[in-house]
Design an enzyme around this catalytic site. Structure first.
Site, mmCIF file in Angstrom:
data_model
loop_
_atom_site.group_PDB
_atom_site.id
_atom_site.type_symbol
_atom_site.label_atom_id
_atom_site.label_comp_id
_atom_site.label_asym_id
_atom_site.label_seq_id
_atom_site.Cartn_x
_atom_site.Cartn_y
_atom_site.Cartn_z
ATOM 1 N N GLU A 36 0.843 -1.197 0.000
ATOM 2 C CA GLU A 36 0.000 0.000 0.000
ATOM 3 C C GLU A 36 0.882 1.252 0.000
ATOM 4 O OE1 GLU A 36 -3.420 0.328 -0.045
ATOM 5 O OE2 GLU A 36 -3.465 -1.839 -0.379
ATOM 6 N N GLU A 77 -3.172 2.395 9.912
ATOM 7 C CA GLU A 77 -3.102 2.153 8.461
ATOM 8 C C GLU A 77 -3.120 0.656 8.153
ATOM 9 O OE1 GLU A 77 -3.530 2.796 4.780
ATOM 10 O OE2 GLU A 77 -3.048 4.607 5.910
ATOM 11 N N GLU A 84 -9.929 -3.182 4.275
ATOM 12 C CA GLU A 84 -10.126 -3.077 2.832
ATOM 13 C C GLU A 84 -9.931 -4.422 2.139
ATOM 14 O OE1 GLU A 84 -7.656 0.084 1.398
ATOM 15 O OE2 GLU A 84 -9.027 1.622 2.169
#
Length: 130
Positions: A36, A77, A84
């Site tokens: 990411e 995060e 997600e």
């Protein structure tokens, strides 16, 4: 496989074997997070800010707080990335629940960044406004 065998072999591990495999799983988690861009950016900031915490912090408590809020951003995060990934596994189609889950995860990241920024601004102000 019998009905007594766990679906997840990690559950049957004990002692150092469990710790070793849990460490390997965590390393895989860091690798997934590294894919990411946002996590990579936060790691880059941490590479600068964590040593900076020792310079800006005037006591061990200040240093610990400055370091902790930087680590907190990365923790949130990684959790957001996990949310997600789980949502994306369910299916690629748009759904309001999926959108809400992703939006809430993103909001959590934003709040952690605001908290980190506020703590650092206050510490820098305290250090250099004298």
């Amino acid at each position: 496989m019998s009905t007594l065998d766990p679906v997840n072999p990690q559950k049957s591990r004990r002692g150092l074997d469990r710790i070793w495999h849990a460490t390997l799983i965590s390393v895989d988690g860091f690798r997934a997070g590294w894919r990411e861009a946002a996590f990579r950016q936060e790691v880059l900031c941490a590479v600068v800010m964590l040593p900076g915490a020792f310079w800006v912090g005037q006591t061990w408590v200040e240093t610990a707080l400055l370091a902790a809020v930087v680590i907190l951003v990365m923790v949130v995060e990684l959790l957001n990335t996990g949310i997600e990934a789980a949502i994306d596994r369910v299916g690629p189609e748009w759904h309001s629940f999926s959108k809400s889950a992703k939006d809430v995860g993103s909001a959590a990241v934003l709040l952690s960044i605001i908290l980190c920024s506020g703590v650092w601004v206050a510490a820098l102000w305290q250090r250099f406004a004298r």
